[in-house]
Design a protein around this motif. Structure first.
Motif, PDB file in Angstrom:
ATOM      1  N   THR A   1       0.632  -1.394   0.336  1.00 30.50           N
ATOM      2  CA  THR A   1      -0.139   0.197  -0.087  1.00 30.50           C
ATOM      3  C   THR A   1       0.707   1.466  -0.100  1.00 30.50           C
ATOM      4  OG1 THR A   1      -2.422  -1.488   1.165  1.00 30.50           O
ATOM      5  CG2 THR A   1      -1.860   1.091   1.140  1.00 30.50           C
ATOM      6  N   THR A   2       1.784   1.180   1.085  1.00 29.58           N
ATOM      7  CA  THR A   2       2.440   2.907   1.226  1.00 29.58           C
ATOM      8  C   THR A   2       3.874   2.804  -0.592  1.00 29.58           C
ATOM      9  OG1 THR A   2       3.489   2.049   3.511  1.00 29.58           O
ATOM     10  CG2 THR A   2       4.625   3.225   1.771  1.00 29.58           C
ATOM     11  N   ARG A   3       3.895   1.267  -1.038  1.00 30.94           N
ATOM     12  CA  ARG A   3       4.896   1.697  -2.093  1.00 30.94           C
ATOM     13  C   ARG A   3       4.088   2.469  -3.500  1.00 30.94           C
ATOM     14  NH1 ARG A   3       9.163  -1.670  -2.853  1.00 30.94           N
ATOM     15  NH2 ARG A   3       9.544  -2.662  -0.766  1.00 30.94           N
TER      16      ARG A   3
ATOM     17  N   GLY B   1       4.888   9.293   0.379  1.00 32.94           N
ATOM     18  CA  GLY B   1       3.721   7.832   0.424  1.00 32.94           C
ATOM     19  C   GLY B   1       3.249   7.163   1.601  1.00 32.94           C
ATOM     20  N   VAL B   2       4.099   7.287   2.289  1.00 34.01           N
ATOM     21  CA  VAL B   2       3.676   7.106   3.944  1.00 34.01           C
ATOM     22  C   VAL B   2       2.771   8.431   4.746  1.00 34.01           C
ATOM     23  CG1 VAL B   2       3.990   6.870   6.545  1.00 34.01           C
ATOM     24  CG2 VAL B   2       5.638   6.061   5.004  1.00 34.01           C
ATOM     25  N   ALA B   3       3.169   9.493   4.167  1.00 32.91           N
ATOM     26  CA  ALA B   3       2.245  11.004   4.385  1.00 32.91           C
ATOM     27  C   ALA B   3       0.960  10.580   3.482  1.00 32.91           C
ATOM     28  CB  ALA B   3       3.003  11.901   4.116  1.00 32.91           C
ATOM     29  N   LEU B   4       0.932  10.892   2.308  1.00 31.33           N
ATOM     30  CA  LEU B   4      -0.130  10.565   1.511  1.00 31.33           C
ATOM     31  C   LEU B   4      -1.131   9.403   2.282  1.00 31.33           C
ATOM     32  CD1 LEU B   4      -1.867  11.816  -1.094  1.00 31.33           C
ATOM     33  CD2 LEU B   4      -0.295  10.472  -2.016  1.00 31.33           C
ATOM     34  N   ARG B   5      -0.034   8.308   2.862  1.00 29.09           N
ATOM     35  CA  ARG B   5      -1.234   6.994   2.757  1.00 29.09           C
ATOM     36  C   ARG B   5      -1.901   7.194   4.183  1.00 29.09           C
ATOM     37  NH1 ARG B   5       0.447   0.979   4.102  1.00 29.09           N
ATOM     38  NH2 ARG B   5      -1.042   0.054   5.118  1.00 29.09           N
ATOM     39  N   ALA B   6      -0.943   7.677   5.416  1.00 30.73           N
ATOM     40  CA  ALA B   6      -1.750   8.356   6.417  1.00 30.73           C
ATOM     41  C   ALA B   6      -3.333   9.014   6.205  1.00 30.73           C
ATOM     42  CB  ALA B   6      -0.497   9.127   7.557  1.00 30.73           C
ATOM     43  N   LEU B   7      -2.787  10.331   5.281  1.00 27.82           N
ATOM     44  CA  LEU B   7      -3.653  11.288   5.283  1.00 27.82           C
ATOM     45  C   LEU B   7      -5.273  10.809   4.067  1.00 27.82           C
ATOM     46  CD1 LEU B   7      -2.099  14.208   3.761  1.00 27.82           C
ATOM     47  CD2 LEU B   7      -3.387  14.164   6.168  1.00 27.82           C
ATOM     48  N   GLU B   8      -4.630   9.455   3.732  1.00 21.95           N
ATOM     49  CA  GLU B   8      -6.186   8.962   2.706  1.00 21.95           C
ATOM     50  C   GLU B   8      -6.410   7.914   4.087  1.00 21.95           C
ATOM     51  OE1 GLU B   8      -7.607   9.123  -0.657  1.00 21.95           O
ATOM     52  OE2 GLU B   8      -5.830  10.882  -0.707  1.00 21.95           O
ATOM     53  N   GLU B   9      -6.011   7.365   4.355  1.00 25.59           N
ATOM     54  CA  GLU B   9      -6.206   7.065   5.985  1.00 25.59           C
ATOM     55  C   GLU B   9      -7.071   7.059   7.168  1.00 25.59           C
ATOM     56  OE1 GLU B   9      -3.553   3.393   6.395  1.00 25.59           O
ATOM     57  OE2 GLU B   9      -3.670   2.339   4.293  1.00 25.59           O
TER      58      GLU B   9
ATOM     59  N   ARG C   1      -5.790   8.995   8.721  1.00 25.93           N
ATOM     60  CA  ARG C   1      -4.668   8.928  10.353  1.00 25.93           C
ATOM     61  C   ARG C   1      -3.954  11.612  10.473  1.00 25.93           C
ATOM     62  NH1 ARG C   1      -1.214   3.631  10.499  1.00 25.93           N
ATOM     63  NH2 ARG C   1      -3.041   2.693   9.583  1.00 25.93           N
ATOM     64  N   GLN C   2      -4.184  11.306  11.204  1.00 24.40           N
ATOM     65  CA  GLN C   2      -3.441  12.909  10.487  1.00 24.40           C
ATOM     66  C   GLN C   2      -1.593  13.229  10.987  1.00 24.40           C
ATOM     67  OE1 GLN C   2      -5.500  15.113   9.811  1.00 24.40           O
ATOM     68  NE2 GLN C   2      -6.646  13.471   9.692  1.00 24.40           N
ATOM     69  N   VAL C   3      -0.826  11.964  11.454  1.00 19.82           N
ATOM     70  CA  VAL C   3       0.021  12.245  11.971  1.00 19.82           C
ATOM     71  C   VAL C   3       1.072  10.479  11.639  1.00 19.82           C
ATOM     72  CG1 VAL C   3      -0.203  13.714  14.134  1.00 19.82           C
ATOM     73  CG2 VAL C   3      -0.107  11.749  14.155  1.00 19.82           C
ATOM     74  N   VAL C   4       2.481  11.431  11.433  1.00 21.68           N
ATOM     75  CA  VAL C   4       3.485  10.314  11.434  1.00 21.68           C
ATOM     76  C   VAL C   4       4.073  10.527  12.029  1.00 21.68           C
ATOM     77  CG1 VAL C   4       2.538   9.996   8.651  1.00 21.68           C
ATOM     78  CG2 VAL C   4       4.568  11.261   9.766  1.00 21.68           C
ATOM     79  N   GLU C   5       5.005   9.962  12.631  1.00 18.78           N
ATOM     80  CA  GLU C   5       6.126   9.213  13.569  1.00 18.78           C
ATOM     81  C   GLU C   5       7.411   9.738  12.750  1.00 18.78           C
ATOM     82  OE1 GLU C   5       5.939   7.712  17.955  1.00 18.78           O
ATOM     83  OE2 GLU C   5       6.182   6.296  16.801  1.00 18.78           O
TER      84      GLU C   5
ATOM     85  N   SER D   1      13.295   8.428   8.999  1.00 18.74           N
ATOM     86  CA  SER D   1      12.267   8.254   8.049  1.00 18.74           C
ATOM     87  C   SER D   1      11.158   8.760   9.300  1.00 18.74           C
ATOM     88  CB  SER D   1      12.150   7.230   7.289  1.00 18.74           C
ATOM     89  OG  SER D   1      11.228   7.183   6.005  1.00 18.74           O
ATOM     90  N   VAL D   2      10.443   8.533   8.614  1.00 20.41           N
ATOM     91  CA  VAL D   2       8.678   8.507   9.335  1.00 20.41           C
ATOM     92  C   VAL D   2       8.039   7.012   9.331  1.00 20.41           C
ATOM     93  CG1 VAL D   2       8.261  10.990   8.776  1.00 20.41           C
ATOM     94  CG2 VAL D   2       7.124   9.451   6.925  1.00 20.41           C
ATOM     95  N   ARG D   3       7.602   6.546   9.774  1.00 23.81           N
ATOM     96  CA  ARG D   3       6.424   6.186   9.909  1.00 23.81           C
ATOM     97  C   ARG D   3       5.043   6.091  10.484  1.00 23.81           C
ATOM     98  NH1 ARG D   3       9.860   3.112  14.383  1.00 23.81           N
ATOM     99  NH2 ARG D   3       9.280   4.492  16.896  1.00 23.81           N
ATOM    100  N   LEU D   4       4.014   5.261   9.941  1.00 25.79           N
ATOM    101  CA  LEU D   4       2.544   4.991  10.085  1.00 25.79           C
ATOM    102  C   LEU D   4       2.489   4.990  11.931  1.00 25.79           C
ATOM    103  CD1 LEU D   4       0.741   3.511   7.546  1.00 25.79           C
ATOM    104  CD2 LEU D   4       0.625   6.218   7.546  1.00 25.79           C
TER     105      LEU D   4
END
Length: 175
Positions: free
Chosen positions: A11-13, A105-113, A115-119, A171-174
């Motif tokens: 999904t992130t890919r 990709g992580v940030a866009l996925r977080a928004l689409e799902e 989620r408001q933040v990444v770590e 980097s960042v993660r969900l």
């Protein structure tokens, strides 16, 4: 050793590839001057394949043959001299490009799902991390701000502006 991409899954890919494809289609994609001009399309293709199936280490192995041998540098006297690329040039290029699109990709996925933040986390082991990098570890950042910044927009959040720096190991993660 490649960075450890904690949220790298199919999904992130897909989101990372969508970000790369959008940049290429809009003309916003920037290729390093360290890539030979005749090899730019090959590098884009390798970056796309790395995001789809592999990681930054695979990209590094394929990019090393596409790089120039020398680059211009300013001399102390104000002139220019051609110097050999550093040995780690292909590593830094591949890691930086792959990680930038992975984080997007992580940030866009977080928004689409929803989620408001990444770590922020340390994706590469470092015995002596830079102080500014260590301060960011574990910090949660607004996914929208991270995405905008990595797309090239300005940000007033110092945590966001530290993302994507060359050789940071961050980097960042969900979450």
């Amino acid at each position: 050793m490649p960075l450890q991409y904690e949220s790298l899954d199919p999904t992130t890919r897909r989101f990372a590839i969508a970000e790369l494809d959008a940049d290429v289609a809009s003309g916003a994609y920037h290729t390093s001057e360290r890539i030979r001009p005749a090899a730019i399309s090959d590098y884009q293709r390798y970056l796309h394949e790395a995001l789809r199936y592999y990681d930054d280490r695979w990209l590094e192995e394929h990019a090393s043959d596409l790089m120039v041998d020398f680059e211009p540098r300013r001399t102390r006297g104000g002139g220019q001299a051609a110097v050999k690329l550093p040995e780690m040039a292909s590593r830094m290029l591949a890691e930086g490009d792959f990680n930038r699109y992975y984080m997007r990709g992580v940030a866009l996925r977080a928004l689409e799902e929803g989620r408001q933040v990444v770590e922020v986390y340390r994706a590469r082991l470092s015995m002596e991390p830079r102080a500014e990098s260590a301060q960011l570890e574990g910090r949660r950042l607004p996914a929208e701000e991270v995405l905008k910044y990595l797309r090239g927009e300005q940000s007033s959040d110092p945590g966001v502006t530290a993302m994507g720096r060359p050789n940071s190991g961050l980097s960042v993660r969900l979450v």
